[in-house]
Design a protein around this motif. Structure first.
Motif, PDB file in Angstrom:
ATOM      1  N   SER A 194      -0.913   5.197 -43.755  1.00 13.80           N
ATOM      2  CA  SER A 194      -0.773   6.741 -43.700  1.00 13.80           C
ATOM      3  C   SER A 194      -2.325   7.115 -43.942  1.00 13.80           C
ATOM      4  CB  SER A 194       0.297   7.667 -44.445  1.00 13.80           C
ATOM      5  OG  SER A 194       1.336   7.586 -44.618  1.00 13.80           O
ATOM      6  N   ALA A 195      -2.928   6.823 -44.992  1.00 11.78           N
ATOM      7  CA  ALA A 195      -4.507   6.557 -45.074  1.00 11.78           C
ATOM      8  C   ALA A 195      -5.635   6.602 -43.987  1.00 11.78           C
ATOM      9  CB  ALA A 195      -4.854   6.284 -46.784  1.00 11.78           C
ATOM     10  N   GLY A 196      -4.653   5.351 -43.706  1.00  3.94           N
ATOM     11  CA  GLY A 196      -5.969   5.130 -42.532  1.00  3.94           C
ATOM     12  C   GLY A 196      -5.338   5.768 -41.131  1.00  3.94           C
ATOM     13  N   VAL A 197      -4.653   6.429 -40.944  1.00  6.61           N
ATOM     14  CA  VAL A 197      -4.163   7.870 -40.359  1.00  6.61           C
ATOM     15  C   VAL A 197      -4.605   8.652 -40.241  1.00  6.61           C
ATOM     16  CG1 VAL A 197      -2.817   9.313 -38.977  1.00  6.61           C
ATOM     17  CG2 VAL A 197      -2.139   6.826 -39.060  1.00  6.61           C
ATOM     18  N   VAL A 251       1.155  10.780 -36.283  1.00  5.71           N
ATOM     19  CA  VAL A 251       2.099  11.518 -37.279  1.00  5.71           C
ATOM     20  C   VAL A 251       3.886  10.583 -37.507  1.00  5.71           C
ATOM     21  CG1 VAL A 251       3.375  13.000 -38.409  1.00  5.71           C
ATOM     22  CG2 VAL A 251       0.631  13.121 -37.948  1.00  5.71           C
ATOM     23  N   PHE A 252       4.520  10.942 -36.195  1.00  9.86           N
ATOM     24  CA  PHE A 252       5.808  10.291 -36.034  1.00  9.86           C
ATOM     25  C   PHE A 252       5.598   8.530 -35.833  1.00  9.86           C
ATOM     26  CE2 PHE A 252       9.349   8.200 -33.208  1.00  9.86           C
ATOM     27  CZ  PHE A 252      10.311   8.990 -33.484  1.00  9.86           C
ATOM     28  N   LEU A 253       4.882   7.880 -35.836  1.00 12.63           N
ATOM     29  CA  LEU A 253       4.474   6.474 -36.267  1.00 12.63           C
ATOM     30  C   LEU A 253       4.757   6.205 -37.484  1.00 12.63           C
ATOM     31  CD1 LEU A 253       2.940   5.619 -32.716  1.00 12.63           C
ATOM     32  CD2 LEU A 253       4.937   5.177 -33.246  1.00 12.63           C
ATOM     33  N   SER A 254       3.388   6.988 -38.341  1.00 14.69           N
ATOM     34  CA  SER A 254       3.510   7.161 -39.169  1.00 14.69           C
ATOM     35  C   SER A 254       4.655   7.359 -40.660  1.00 14.69           C
ATOM     36  CB  SER A 254       2.274   7.423 -39.886  1.00 14.69           C
ATOM     37  OG  SER A 254       2.146   7.576 -41.697  1.00 14.69           O
ATOM     38  N   ASP A 255       5.400   8.293 -40.461  1.00 10.83           N
ATOM     39  CA  ASP A 255       6.460   8.580 -40.445  1.00 10.83           C
ATOM     40  C   ASP A 255       7.854   7.206 -40.612  1.00 10.83           C
ATOM     41  OD1 ASP A 255       8.178  10.445 -42.513  1.00 10.83           O
ATOM     42  OD2 ASP A 255       9.593  10.524 -40.281  1.00 10.83           O
ATOM     43  N   ARG A 256       8.111   7.010 -39.345  1.00  8.28           N
ATOM     44  CA  ARG A 256       8.721   5.362 -39.430  1.00  8.28           C
ATOM     45  C   ARG A 256       8.143   4.528 -40.171  1.00  8.28           C
ATOM     46  NH1 ARG A 256      11.886   5.626 -34.208  1.00  8.28           N
ATOM     47  NH2 ARG A 256      12.897   3.451 -35.427  1.00  8.28           N
ATOM     48  N   ARG A 259       9.643   5.479 -43.571  1.00  3.72           N
ATOM     49  CA  ARG A 259      10.568   5.126 -43.631  1.00  3.72           C
ATOM     50  C   ARG A 259      11.452   3.928 -43.801  1.00  3.72           C
ATOM     51  NH1 ARG A 259      13.704  10.091 -43.052  1.00  3.72           N
ATOM     52  NH2 ARG A 259      12.260  11.434 -42.741  1.00  3.72           N
ATOM     53  N   ARG A 260      10.643   3.251 -42.511  1.00  6.62           N
ATOM     54  CA  ARG A 260      11.185   2.042 -42.692  1.00  6.62           C
ATOM     55  C   ARG A 260      11.090   1.493 -43.778  1.00  6.62           C
ATOM     56  NH1 ARG A 260       8.973  -1.558 -37.504  1.00  6.62           N
ATOM     57  NH2 ARG A 260      10.985   0.092 -36.578  1.00  6.62           N
ATOM     58  N   ALA A 261       9.708   1.025 -44.746  1.00  9.21           N
ATOM     59  CA  ALA A 261       9.571   0.560 -45.992  1.00  9.21           C
ATOM     60  C   ALA A 261      10.888   0.919 -46.759  1.00  9.21           C
ATOM     61  CB  ALA A 261       7.645   0.720 -45.781  1.00  9.21           C
ATOM     62  N   ALA A 262      10.778   1.925 -47.170  1.00  7.85           N
ATOM     63  CA  ALA A 262      11.359   2.890 -48.292  1.00  7.85           C
ATOM     64  C   ALA A 262      12.651   2.047 -47.967  1.00  7.85           C
ATOM     65  CB  ALA A 262      11.583   4.512 -47.649  1.00  7.85           C
ATOM     66  N   ARG A 263      13.415   1.986 -46.689  1.00  8.84           N
ATOM     67  CA  ARG A 263      14.628   1.289 -46.578  1.00  8.84           C
ATOM     68  C   ARG A 263      14.985  -0.219 -47.029  1.00  8.84           C
ATOM     69  NH1 ARG A 263      14.318   4.104 -41.728  1.00  8.84           N
ATOM     70  NH2 ARG A 263      14.116   2.210 -40.396  1.00  8.84           N
ATOM     71  N   ARG A 264      13.061  -0.908 -46.957  1.00 11.04           N
ATOM     72  CA  ARG A 264      13.613  -2.149 -47.258  1.00 11.04           C
ATOM     73  C   ARG A 264      13.146  -2.585 -49.139  1.00 11.04           C
ATOM     74  NH1 ARG A 264       9.489  -4.651 -43.003  1.00 11.04           N
ATOM     75  NH2 ARG A 264      10.550  -4.592 -40.834  1.00 11.04           N
TER      76      ARG A 264
END
Length: 266
Positions: A194-197, A251-256, A259-264
């Motif tokens: 997110s910081a990189g984006v 922003v959409f890709l960063s959010d995905r 979310r994927r990292a949070a699920r893992r």
């Protein structure tokens, strides 16, 4: 009875206020996209007719394409540099309270100093060391601009995750760089991405410093600024529409990813 009526009205006032603020913020976007497909040779709302000529004009004009590629290269390089340095700085600041007191204000400097002052100072330094108009110079400046945001974002992630797992890895025999790469980095990866984006778009959208130090090597914001001063054709609206689409996609890709990292992690 009055209190009950006030409470009931308050339940609806907040959503209405939220929708109103959201529409106010989105109104420029809702105007730009229709103007980019207008058949007139000047910006007009409501648009007249429908055409994709201005998008074709953008992709067919070498000046626009060169400026776009130059901005993309500068933004990617400065985002990479800011992300690496900012992540390293966040690691140091999260482990040493003394370093926070000393270096914290330094990292926040670019956020506090007006951008016009930074641009003037950059021009003086670049003129002194022969960096005027250079890609490397503007990459360094944009990285400095994005550095506080990267450091703040990654530091927040490090405070949330803590260093217990990294210490456990060190106790089990992992070297410092191994503990960071295999333990710390996976836990803070969403924040780093997110910081990189964010750093990428800070550089990509920057205009003032580029106007001071890039000369004839136009970036995309410089090209947009020049077109607005002289022609103000719907090509500007077409470019803005493409940038809006790219921003929403990023922003959409960063959010995905988050979310994927949070699920893992869960």
């Amino acid at each position: 009875m009055k209190r009950t009526l006030w409470e009931q009205s308050g339940r609806y006032l907040l959503p209405v206020y939220f929708v109103g603020v959201l529409l106010y913020l989105l109104l420029p976007l809702l105007l730009v996209v229709p103007m980019s497909v207008s058949e007139t040779r000047y910006l007009k709302f409501p648009p007249t007719g429908f055409t994709l000529h201005w998008y074709e004009d953008f992709f067919a004009t070498p000046g626009w394409i060169e400026a776009t590629w130059r901005s993309l290269v500068i933004a990617a390089a400065s985002a990479l540099l800011a992300t690496v340095v900012g992540t390293a700085a966040a690691l140091v600041l999260s482990r040493d309270g003394r370093a926070v007191r000393i270096a914290g204000p330094i990292f926040l400097g670019p956020q506090v100093v007006p951008v016009i002052i930074l641009a003037l100072g950059t021009l003086l330094v670049f003129s002194r060391f022969g960096l005027y108009g250079s890609m490397g110079g503007i990459v360094l400046v944009h990285a400095v601009l994005a550095l506080p945001f990267v450091t703040t974002t990654v530091s927040g992630a490090l405070r949330q995750t803590g260093d217990t797992l990294a210490r456990a890895a060190r106790v089990l025999g992992a070297r410092p760089h191994e503990a960071f790469w295999h333990v710390t980095l996976p836990t803070i990866r969403p924040a780093v991405i997110s910081a990189g984006v964010f750093a990428f778009f800070i550089s990509f959208d920057e205009l003032v410093i580029a106007l001071f130090v890039m000369g004839r090597n136009e970036t995309l914001p410089m090209r947009i600024w020049a077109d607005m001063r002289h022609d103000l054709t719907p090509v500007v609206a077409a470019v803005a529409s493409l940038l809006i689409l790219a921003t929403f996609a990023a922003v959409f890709l960063s959010d995905r990813v988050q979310r994927r990292a949070a699920r893992r992690a869960g």
